[in-house]
Design an enzyme around this catalytic site. Structure first.
Site, short mmCIF file in Angstrom:
data_model
loop_
_atom_site.label_atom_id
_atom_site.label_comp_id
_atom_site.label_asym_id
_atom_site.label_seq_id
_atom_site.Cartn_x
_atom_site.Cartn_y
_atom_site.Cartn_z
N SER A 189 44.94 43.36 34.55
CA SER A 189 44.96 43.45 36.01
C SER A 189 46.33 43.33 36.63
CB SER A 189 44.07 42.37 36.59
OG SER A 189 44.67 41.11 36.38
N HIS A 217 38.03 43.58 35.48
CA HIS A 217 38.64 44.46 36.49
C HIS A 217 38.13 45.89 36.43
CE1 HIS A 217 41.42 41.64 38.29
NE2 HIS A 217 41.41 41.07 37.11
N LYS A 248 34.64 40.60 41.80
CA LYS A 248 35.69 41.56 42.14
C LYS A 248 35.04 42.83 42.68
CE LYS A 248 38.96 38.86 39.62
NZ LYS A 248 39.60 38.49 38.37
#
Ligand SMILES: *Cc1c(COP(=O)(O)O)cnc(C)c1O
Length: 404
Positions: A189, A217, A248
């Site tokens: 990330s 991610h 996320k």
């Protein structure tokens, strides 16, 4: 003993290195992301644009997600009221686990209170269950994986980031009879690069090792149904364990693993980080469920997000800004010094209302401090052009000299 003096000198070290962390006090405006209100400084809040959220697809604001959470809140109330074992195993949790297992094509899934906890608890427990296990860990693995590996008490072999030759060298040198586990991420990330998952699985087969992939991610972001890079590359079935977050791209909160029934049963039965903590609130599970179901059917958010990232990278490159090479949705700008990174970030916020958090050691190695931009489906082209202009002004050599 002057305890306070010790604590204060620990904080003073961070200030001296320019990496003391200051959190920005904000509120996002529902339905109008990336617009937010900032409460830093005196007086009323002021409007800002957020450039560094991990809610990559704005699913935290999606109407389906909010409706599902409201419904759950009104139906069953706020908290779950217990651990999974003692009354906290709600129907939302079991449904969400089934949805996650399906997302990754695995037999089963297991929820945790966060992605951090899922990594720490699963890696820590696996290592204890497998006597004499050696864990092969990518050099850039997330702090939560490193913590889990440390807790496992296993021997650890760190391979150079995404370096298959080095990984094979270490695997070949290890005791052939020892259990082995390769732990790595799909999208890294902070750099925005991607692991060669299929090739790592080839090595795992050759040396009889298990594989553990952090897709934090990439979940929601890649693959036709948002199953991550392993779905995109069609290698999910070759991985032993896939780990992800609901916080996320999914836009809510919580973490999970997906794996065989047996592995999930072992972690469920042995991992303290799963057993001895209250299960996530039903509201969170309901929101995550709605978000995942939406992203399985809809690719619009993914496509818009990828287009925004490509556009911002191009704008930065055209303006001669030090944008780092990234194959993914992440747009890192290399600054290389924590104090300069903080000054640029402060100036962006003060003068333009652009919020991007500086990323410092230990999140990234010293000397590679950066600003990490995550443009989303709702950042406008005008905003991206204005951001590029502001950065070009702030990073011009003459301005930098003044700042230093
Ligand atoms: C953010 C992150 C985690 C932790 O996930 P949370 O749900 O935020 O606790 C794990 N792994 C990686 C690579 C991350 O970036």
């Amino acid at each position: 003993m002057s305890y306070d003096a010790i604590f204060n000198s620990a904080l003073a070290r961070l200030h001296a290195e320019g990496r003391y962390r200051v959190f920005l006090d904000i509120l996002r405006n529902k339905g109008a992301y990336p617009n937010a209100r900032c409460f830093a400084g005196a007086g009323a809040s002021r409007p800002i644009t957020v450039w560094c959220s991990n809610d990559y697809l704005s699913m935290g604001q999606h109407a389906d997600v909010i409706a599902a959470m409201e419904e759950a809140l009104h139906d069953v109330g706020a908290g779950s009221g217990g651990t999974r074992n003692i009354s906290g195993n709600t129907h939302y949790h079991t449904e969400l686990e089934a949805e996650l297992a399906d997302l990754h094509g695995k037999e089963a899934a297991l929820l945790f209170t966060s992605g951090y906890v899922s990594n720490e608890a699963t890696l820590g427990t696996l290592g204890k269950i497998l006597p004499g296990c050696i864990i092969f860990s990518d050099a850039l693995n997330h702090a939560s994986m490193i913590a889990g590996i440390r807790n496992s008490g296993c021997a650890k072999q760190v391979f150079r980031h995404n370096d298959l030759e080095h990984l094979e060298e270490l695997l070949a040198a290890a005791d052939p009879a020892a259990p082995k586990l390769i732990a790595f991420e799909s999208v890294y990330s902070m750099d925005g690069d991607i692991a060669p998952i299929g090739a790592i699985c080839d090595l795992a087969e050759k040396y009889d090792a298990l594989t553990y992939l952090d897709e934090v991610h990439a979940v929601g972001m890649y693959g036709p149904r948002g199953g991550g890079i392993s779905e995109r590359d069609d290698v999910a079935d070759r991985l032993t364990i896939i780990e992800g977050t609901l916080a996320k791209a999914i836009g809510v909160m919580g973490g999970y693993i997906a794996a065989s029934k047996t592995i999930v049963d072992v972690i469920r039965s042995y991992a303290p980080g799963f057993i001895f903590t209250t299960s996530i609130a039903p509201v969170l599970a309901a929101g995550a469920l709605a978000s995942i179901r939406h992203l399985k059917r809809s690719s619009v958010e993914r496509e818009r997000q990828q287009a925004a990232a490509a556009r911002l990278k191009q704008l930065f490159a055209d303006a001669g800004l030090p944008v780092m090479v990234s194959e993914t949705h992440i747009v890192p700008l290399l600054i290389g010094d924590p104090i300069v990174a903080k000054r640029v970030s402060d100036a962006l916020l003060a003068r333009w209302g652009f919020y991007v958090q500086p990323i410092n050691y230990p999140t990234v190695p010293r000397g590679t401090e950066r600003l990490r931009f995550t443009p989303g489906p709702s950042h406008s082209d005008e905003a991206m052009i204005a951001l590029t202009g502001a950065l070009a002004e702030l990073l011009a050599p003459s301005t930098l000299r003044l700042a230093a």
